[in-house]
Design a protein around this motif. Sequence first.
Motif, PDB file in Angstrom:
ATOM      1  N   GLY A  12      64.658  28.478   9.875  1.00 44.24           N
ATOM      2  CA  GLY A  12      66.093  28.689   9.769  1.00 44.24           C
ATOM      3  C   GLY A  12      66.407  30.152   9.558  1.00 44.24           C
ATOM      4  N   ARG A  13      67.549  30.527  10.030  1.00 49.86           N
ATOM      5  CA  ARG A  13      67.863  31.946  10.012  1.00 49.86           C
ATOM      6  C   ARG A  13      69.065  32.180   9.151  1.00 49.86           C
ATOM      7  N   GLY A  14      68.987  33.122   8.310  1.00 50.64           N
ATOM      8  CA  GLY A  14      70.155  33.421   7.497  1.00 50.64           C
ATOM      9  C   GLY A  14      70.060  34.818   6.985  1.00 50.64           C
ATOM     10  N   GLN A  73      68.516  31.234   1.885  1.00 50.13           N
ATOM     11  CA  GLN A  73      69.104  31.007   0.564  1.00 50.13           C
ATOM     12  C   GLN A  73      70.278  30.067   0.661  1.00 50.13           C
ATOM     13  N   GLY A  74      70.456  29.304  -0.361  1.00 52.29           N
ATOM     14  CA  GLY A  74      71.676  28.503  -0.455  1.00 52.29           C
ATOM     15  C   GLY A  74      71.492  27.114   0.103  1.00 52.29           C
ATOM     16  N   PRO A  75      72.229  26.174  -0.400  1.00 49.27           N
ATOM     17  CA  PRO A  75      72.064  24.787   0.055  1.00 49.27           C
ATOM     18  C   PRO A  75      72.633  24.596   1.446  1.00 49.27           C
ATOM     19  N   GLY A  76      71.960  23.784   2.166  1.00 49.69           N
ATOM     20  CA  GLY A  76      72.552  23.364   3.428  1.00 49.69           C
ATOM     21  C   GLY A  76      72.409  24.330   4.581  1.00 49.69           C
ATOM     22  N   SER A  77      71.973  25.530   4.321  1.00 47.33           N
ATOM     23  CA  SER A  77      71.904  26.452   5.447  1.00 47.33           C
ATOM     24  C   SER A  77      70.749  26.054   6.335  1.00 47.33           C
ATOM     25  N   GLY A  78      71.006  26.064   7.591  1.00 47.99           N
ATOM     26  CA  GLY A  78      69.962  25.674   8.533  1.00 47.99           C
ATOM     27  C   GLY A  78      69.692  24.192   8.537  1.00 47.99           C
TER      28      GLY A  78
END
Lengths: 578, 580
Positions: B308-310, B295-300
């Motif tokens: 990607g992990r979040g 979730q969210g912009p730019g993560s990963g």
Amino acid sequence: MKNIFKYIFVLSFLLVSSRIFCQANYTHSSLKALGAPNNPKVQVVWDRFYDYKELTGLLQKLNAAYPELTRLESLGKTYEGRDIWCITITNFKNGNEADKPAYYIDAAIHANEIQGTEVALYTAWFLLESYNQNPFVKNLLDTKTFYIVPVQSIDSREAFLHTPLELRSGKVPRDDDGDGLIDEDGPDDLNHDGYISQMRIRIKGGRWKSDPDYPNMMVRCKPDEEGEFELLGEEGIDNDGDGFINEDGPGGYDPNRNWGWLWKPNYIQSGADHYPFSIPETKAIGEFLKKHPNILTSESYHNSGGMLLIGPDQNEQDILYPRDIQLLDFIGEKGTEIIPYYKYINSYKGFYPTYGDETNWQYADLGILPFVNELWTSMNMFRSVSPGREGEQKDEFKFDKLLLFNEAFLEWKEFNHPQFGKIEIGGFKKQVGRIPPSFLLEEECHRNMAFTLFNASLLPSLSVEEINRVSLGKDLYRVTAVIRNSKQLPTKLDVDVQNKLTRADWIYLKGPKVVTGGIKKDRFAVEFAEQKHNPQRLEVPRIEGNSFLFVTWIVKGKDKITVEVDSEKGGKTSKQLN
Amino acid sequence: MKQIRLFIASIAFLTLTNFAFAQTLKYQNYSDEAKSINELSAKYGDLCKVLDIGKSAGGRTIYALEIGKGNSKEKPALLVIAGVENDDLTGTVSAKYFAETILANSNSDSVKALLDKYYLYVIPRLSPDALEGFFEKVKSLHIGDDFKIDQDKDGKFDEDGYNDLDGNNIITLMRITSVGGEWIESPDDPGLLKKADIKKGEFGKYIVMFEGIDDDKDGLVNEDPPGGININKNTTYNYKPYTDDGGLYPFQAPELRALGDFVFDRPNIIAVFTFNNHNNILDAWKIRNPQAQSQGPGSGAPSGGMGGRGGNSGSMFLADSIAYAMVVKDVAPLSKYKGDAEGSGDIPGWAFYDAGRLSFCAPAWTYPEMKDTSRARGNNRQQMTQERAPGAFGAQAAQEKSLTREQIAYRWIKKNAPQNFIEWKEFKHPDFPNNKVEIGGLVPFTISNPPEDSLKNASAISYKLIYKLFKDLPDLYVDAPLVEPLGNGVSRVTLTIGNKGKMPTHTTTGRRVKALQSFLIRTKLADGQSIESGKKVTFIEEPLQGGGKITRTFLIVGKGKVEFNIGSPSAGYKNVSVQL
């Protein structure tokens, strides 16, 4: 006869001494230029870079010249066995370094961002040499502590200065391409000119061409142009025969992604290495920072771009607390006045998220107000930047031509490449683009140091303003005291108070037996919030900036009173009442 | 007659040597276990080495057993870890039992075949400090290792620990009846406590802390006990900051640094099994669509978004999720002990997401569930953070409707070993003169550790599970190369490479975190030969799954012997050659 000699002796003595004592605005031979310290004990020029041996010698000279103002220590060894120097600067005669609010500076965590070291060294030198000459500096060193680590990634900075390498990473060996061989294929200085440049090949129909104004400059062809070059990348060959060039050079991690806040593994944050503080240099500095909880503000020198950066560097947790942001804003905006062309930017909103970096860890886990200075902006060349996509590059060529007399560019020269055949090697030297030329280096040092001194002058300054004693009868007394923080920074940041990162500030009453005590609401109130346990040591979460704190005790006996304030980041102060 | 006697004697001898030591499994303190580990390595010197991999926060040496023969760098390996939870002694027993049994059976055909192909590493006690609490005169659960933390930030370390107020030589809980309390009796298990849920109309009744008084008279009770960092909360995976027992930052615990260095130095380790409170074989990790961004912009973003992990649970790269599912399916029938929900900053999560190895975990022991489960309802607990009462209680149930290990233990103990639950009894507490204070609760260490005479059974069950994992390690083979002469000295050589194990040759995660090496084909030519199509060093990035096969083709010009070296440390190596 004897009298005449006496006269001559006294006269000449007066003459000589008057010359000595009239040195205030004169160097040996002429009028002093304002800015630099007058007749420094340690002579240094600031238009060049200093390698490990030289900067070690410089630090040792400063330490020897100012033994009561400095302490020099090694925080540990780098991977290649060099010392990570830290110079502590304060007036030790006016208190222990741990008992004063402290300002921490480091530089060159990225080894190719070399000039931060000179800025840090300049700051140390200037503070010490100005101590006896400048009241502002004197007051700073009397009441605050500076911890300066001039180089973090020493091994690779040394390689930057002495070899063709241009490493951002440190030198701990890593198998970047996973082929079982370590650091087996780095860049190669094929034409032995001391630099790693670019390779190009003449191909009719290639998409690059020479710029008409600056023939050495490679520009992309427009869609309707026929070009004559293809670019082949960084100078190098396939050392290990695996079909790739320069895929596994020395190092292979980013020291500024190896810290303990929001560390993420390599596929989310490249360069993070194995786990937080897995790299010896980051580990050593992390340990040092933890051991010095009196550090309240910090500054890290990087390059480039001309920016004062603050976190947060990632979107997952907006970790900056509002009032901490206010402090950062105030200081950052001022910084852009002190250093023209610099912008004050929140690095997440301005750039890209980064995980596991140094300054966010300092803030989130240690309660430190951190700044990152990205030194050097291309605006410095002509006080403006040429427009267009290639404007900045054109400025560099113009600068080289008109101010450096073609020293900066390595002319394209033919070379016979084992894989590509007849190619050409050339390009700007690595001193171009992120690092100032000699004549602008001292300015970069002084302006950034000036930002440091401004920033440091905001560190808390605690004092016990007054102590009053009123008799309540039966040998009981009400003792009130006013404690003042006359500077803008609170003794603790919001992130610290909210997450209990450090201990409370303590206000001791020493002397008579304390029955009870507590914090008063304001100057004129009588009632107070009683601290039932251990009231002889009152605990407050922090002392705000530009504020007063009012405390009360009920004590038995008329002994001499000492009120002592002991704040981890605000320093110590005390006052007595007879 | 002589032959029969000989036969009987040898059977008896084999039985004795194989099982003699196994009859006497015991809980051992640190120094006894250290001694027995060194004895083990002395006994099986050619197969077993003891490694010193680092020191705990309390200065105790952390040992690893290295079992195998030949060059370990070239053989796939399984790592078994125990001594991870602050109350899990059973795991250390079972881990050591596994090593001992393998070594004792190393001459049997099956084990011999495994030890020819693979290496085995066992770390029986990764965090030795906390477990000493079991052997102290006053038994208590430690927070974690002996890392010096000034929990209440008063400038002193560890000055206010637990006190044995009721004189029974164990530290249990204290519940203080108070309007401001957050805890209530668990409706399903009245001896246990749970956090009141306002949404369900529950109002808090108790403040809860470990047994003790305010030693340093600062108004807080037991706020700065000895230790430390709970290492199973201190890894980088899903790390939660600002907790009482999770350390200041991930990998602050020296035990984890030792583990990290150990694992990153051994790219031949392809799988890790950890004894801990969570069971990711029975409660398989949720495999989210690895193509989806967090979730969210730019993560990963910076290193590529795939996998990607979040947030709270990771998403795996596709190849790794396939491998994980395959092995779980294979070994799940052998996993007998239920676990609790996965915590944050845990070692099994780290082993996969941050160190790139296939990671499996399970408790070493969970009590059998009592037959009467009519009152088995979901009972989600939250972590205790405010009252500073760390420890095993307060864990979260693995699934919505299942019981926690604490509940399972409580029900069994109430029925079969009631002495292990101290009934709540009132106590006149000097620091709470106006409140009713009761002392009671489960005896520490009983949730995870059965009576000693059950250890052999538990260890034998875990042995079967881990042995299966060991058997499932990747097993590389190469068919005889196919050579097709194309004329004029040009040959097409086709290699068929297969994996008859269950686990893959490597993981995508392992490659991405730069923990595992690339799977390579290195081609060595004779003088005068050249490769026209294909490379001298061929990288195979996609993991070769268990049961999978791939082919690679080379066009080679010239006569002579061509040698292929195929593999990686985690896959093992095979050499083939062709004469052209």
